[in-house]
Design an enzyme around this catalytic site. Structure first.
Site, short mmCIF file in Angstrom:
data_model
loop_
_atom_site.label_atom_id
_atom_site.label_comp_id
_atom_site.label_asym_id
_atom_site.label_seq_id
_atom_site.Cartn_x
_atom_site.Cartn_y
_atom_site.Cartn_z
N SER A 132 0.85 -1.19 0.00
CA SER A 132 0.00 0.00 0.00
C SER A 132 0.87 1.23 0.00
O SER A 132 1.97 1.23 0.58
CB SER A 132 -0.91 0.03 1.23
OG SER A 132 -1.56 1.28 1.36
N TYR A 146 -1.87 -0.13 10.57
CA TYR A 146 -1.95 -0.54 9.17
C TYR A 146 -0.68 -0.14 8.42
O TYR A 146 -0.10 -0.95 7.68
CB TYR A 146 -3.18 0.08 8.52
CG TYR A 146 -3.35 -0.27 7.06
CD1 TYR A 146 -3.69 -1.55 6.66
CD2 TYR A 146 -3.15 0.70 6.07
CE1 TYR A 146 -3.85 -1.87 5.32
CE2 TYR A 146 -3.30 0.39 4.73
CZ TYR A 146 -3.66 -0.89 4.36
OH TYR A 146 -3.80 -1.21 3.03
#
Length: 237
Positions: A132, A146
């Protein structure tokens, strides 16, 4: 063009969204493709019927189960680790068990899958982990855990690229920004915030992510390894 004819591919987490687009693209490019799914049995079967790919149920947090899937497939040419989860919220309020499970799926899972696959992978194989852009940039609160997992993927990719390089096995990460999926729809409540950070103010489509993966696992990318490939509309610029 069937650029992957004769190649054996496994996609971990392939029944929906980005994973499904990757399965479709690999199968269309000629690869003999298998993908895993967690709880989306109906979606997995529909995708298998559409593409001719094979399905296997496996919990991506279960290292033993995923290891068995990899072992059962034999010598792979391509491994794509798409399985991932996002746990967002104030760090002081997040459930530690949920964070630990995210680490299991987003970090431990890809590492062990890559190593297990490499043990029996053909020389010149390809490993791609879907990371990501939040591994590079976390511009809003609530994403520390995250972002931790996606930054870990970066170090993993760099290190494994060196470990496997003498066999011509490449290891890369694809780092999407906002992508139009069920979990993050392009007309969802986070749209305006996410687009405010971007140069091209729209969500990517899953097929665009699959296109980058297709390049990395294809014949033209044999020298591309140990790198993070952002596809984020300038989110991290």
């Amino acid at each position: 063009m069937a650029t992957l004819t004769g190649k054996k591919a496994l996609v971990l987490g392939g029944s929906r969204g980005i994973g499904a687009a990757i399965v479709e693209r690999l199968a269309a490019d000629g690869a003999e493709t298998t993908f895993t799914y967690g709880g989306s049995a109906e979606a997995a079967q529909a995708l298998a019927d559409k593409t001719g790919a094979k399905t296997v149920q496996a919990d991506s947090a279960d290292r033993v189960a995923v290891g068995k899937v990899i072992a059962d497939r034999g010598a792979l040419d391509i491994l794509v680790v798409n399985a991932g989860v996002g746990v967002l919220g104030p760090a002081l309020e997040l459930d530690p068990k949920a964070v630990d499970r995210m680490i299991d799926i987003n970090v431990r899972g890809p590492y062990h899958a890559a190593v297990d696959a490499a043990r029996q992978m053909h020389d010149g194989g390809r490993i791609v982990i879907i990371g990501s852009v939040n591994g590079d940039r976390m511009p809003f609160p609530g994403g520390a855990a995250y972002a931790l997992t996606k930054s870990a993927v970066q170090g993993m990719v760099r290190g494994l690229a060196r470990d496997f390089g003498d066999r011509g096995i490449t290891v890369n990460s694809v780092q999407p920004g906002p992508v139009n999926t069920d979990l993050n729809p392009e007309d969802g409540p986070m749209k305006e915030l996410m687009h405010s950070f971007m140069a091209i103010k729209r969500h990517a489509q899953p097929e665009e992510i699959a296109g980058m993966v297709a390049y990395l696992v294809g014949p033209e990318a044999a020298i591309v390894t140990g790198a993070q490939h952002s596809i984020d509309g300038g989110f991290g610029a």
